[in-house]
Design an enzyme around this catalytic site. Sequence first.
Site, PDB file in Angstrom:
ATOM      1  N   GLN A  71       5.087 -10.180  -4.925  1.00 38.68           N
ATOM      2  CA  GLN A  71       5.183  -8.893  -5.615  1.00 38.68           C
ATOM      3  C   GLN A  71       6.575  -8.595  -6.167  1.00 38.68           C
ATOM      4  OE1 GLN A  71       3.849  -6.868  -1.866  1.00 38.68           O
ATOM      5  NE2 GLN A  71       5.171  -5.226  -2.559  1.00 38.68           N
ATOM      6  N   GLU A 111       1.158   7.807   0.354  1.00 41.13           N
ATOM      7  CA  GLU A 111       0.909   8.340  -0.994  1.00 41.13           C
ATOM      8  C   GLU A 111       2.130   8.193  -1.902  1.00 41.13           C
ATOM      9  OE1 GLU A 111      -0.509  12.353  -0.629  1.00 41.13           O
ATOM     10  OE2 GLU A 111      -2.519  11.693  -0.010  1.00 41.13           O
ATOM     11  N   GLY A 144       8.560   7.494   7.154  1.00 40.45           N
ATOM     12  CA  GLY A 144       7.313   7.441   6.386  1.00 40.45           C
ATOM     13  C   GLY A 144       6.371   6.399   6.987  1.00 40.45           C
ATOM     14  N   HIS A 145       6.900   5.206   7.290  1.00 43.19           N
ATOM     15  CA  HIS A 145       6.084   4.178   7.940  1.00 43.19           C
ATOM     16  C   HIS A 145       5.597   4.670   9.305  1.00 43.19           C
ATOM     17  CE1 HIS A 145       8.743   1.427   5.425  1.00 43.19           C
ATOM     18  NE2 HIS A 145       7.540   1.062   5.053  1.00 43.19           N
ATOM     19  N   SER A 166      12.099   5.853   1.509  1.00 34.90           N
ATOM     20  CA  SER A 166      11.821   4.520   0.991  1.00 34.90           C
ATOM     21  C   SER A 166      12.830   3.565   1.610  1.00 34.90           C
ATOM     22  CB  SER A 166      11.986   4.514  -0.532  1.00 34.90           C
ATOM     23  OG  SER A 166      12.110   3.190  -1.007  1.00 34.90           O
ATOM     24  N   LEU A 187      11.806  -0.254   8.427  1.00 29.08           N
ATOM     25  CA  LEU A 187      10.928   0.906   8.548  1.00 29.08           C
ATOM     26  C   LEU A 187      11.702   2.218   8.590  1.00 29.08           C
ATOM     27  CD1 LEU A 187       8.597  -0.701  11.250  1.00 29.08           C
ATOM     28  CD2 LEU A 187       8.261  -0.650   8.759  1.00 29.08           C
ATOM     29  N   ASP A 245       3.534   5.553  -2.847  1.00 34.88           N
ATOM     30  CA  ASP A 245       3.130   4.511  -3.794  1.00 34.88           C
ATOM     31  C   ASP A 245       1.717   4.848  -4.270  1.00 34.88           C
ATOM     32  OD1 ASP A 245       5.409   2.507  -3.637  1.00 34.88           O
ATOM     33  OD2 ASP A 245       4.917   2.820  -1.535  1.00 34.88           O
TER      34      ASP A 245
HETATM   35  O1  PAF Z   1       3.964  -0.823   0.295  1.00 35.02           O
HETATM   36  C1  PAF Z   1       4.424  -1.880   0.744  1.00 35.02           C
HETATM   37  O2  PAF Z   1       5.300  -1.898   1.614  1.00 35.02           O
HETATM   38  C2  PAF Z   1       3.869  -3.203   0.224  1.00 35.02           C
HETATM   39  O3  PAF Z   1       3.580  -3.139  -1.124  1.00 35.02           O
HETATM   40  C3  PAF Z   1       2.655  -3.706   1.029  1.00 35.02           C
HETATM   41  C4  PAF Z   1       1.483  -2.757   0.919  1.00 35.02           C
HETATM   42  C5  PAF Z   1       3.041  -3.866   2.501  1.00 35.02           C
HETATM   43  C6  PAF Z   1       2.218  -5.058   0.484  1.00 35.02           C
HETATM   44  O4  PAF Z   1       3.227  -6.006   0.592  1.00 35.02           O
END
Ligand code: PAF
Length: 286
Positions: free
Chosen positions: A61, A148, A36-37, A185, A33, A150
């Site tokens: 993903q 935002e 931003g988080h 990020s 983290l 992403d």
């Molecule tokens: O943005 C992210 O960190 C990921 O794509 C998410 C939304 C947690 C899904 O795994």
Amino acid sequence: MKTVHTITEARQLLDDARASGQRVGLVPTMGFLHDGHASLMRAAASACDVVISTIFVNPLQFAEGEDLEDYPRDLARDQAICAEAGVTLLLVPSVEEMYPTPIVTEVAVPPLANVLDGISRPTHFGGVATVVSKLFNIAGPCHAYFGEKDWQQLQIVTRMALDLSAPVTVVGCPIVREPDGLAMSSRNVYLTGEYRTAATVLSRALRRGVDLVASGQTDAAGVVGAMEELFHAEPLADLDYAAAVDASTLQPVDQISENVRLLVAAQLGPARLIDNTDAHRPNSLP
Ligand code: PAF
């Protein structure tokens, strides 16, 4: 803050909270983290009584050859950040807990997923939509907070929640940047030395775009071309795309009217970076 590792425990605690009239906020993450988080967690904590955050590096993903194995992880540090930012419940499920049997269901949002990042990462957003759909099912009725940065992901989960009647209100939160403009990020940790310096090309290109718009340029090709020029002048950046799109449909526009988003994506050595801005309101861009 309580940390749990099973879906059953998280569900029970959230059901109990709702039964006693409490509002639930959800902040899904993949961990490692940054501020931003934390800003998403603080936004959730200011609007909700209970804040669940999830840390799950979702294999679905990541494509073959991407950084699934190397994705940075530090649970103890993440727990401290969550607690400080107002998270009350942290769910850290294992891959077996999330996918006990090989998953054969996929949630797809093709018109929004097959453009921009979806061109070079064709399986990415299916994996995101599927795991976020699972997290919405686990969390139940709630407000869910996404960054935002992403932008494409934010449009996809917003549309998915609407189309599937998820009992979830998706809330987008502003990009948080380093002092020199680089959007925060987890993958910025891959940027060392000259690549870290060169990485400001993304926010500089967006700034050039919004400045042109502010000066009266309405031709999208002109704005995109000016953004591309900055990348061509930066030998360490390999541009994937610079684009001007409708902010909701993500389709390219000819003219920069209201509700247009400027987006950029580029490879800088080991790190693939993305960034974006409203074409008229640069907010946090330096
Ligand atoms: O943005 C992210 O960190 C990921 O794509 C998410 C939304 C947690 C899904 O795994």
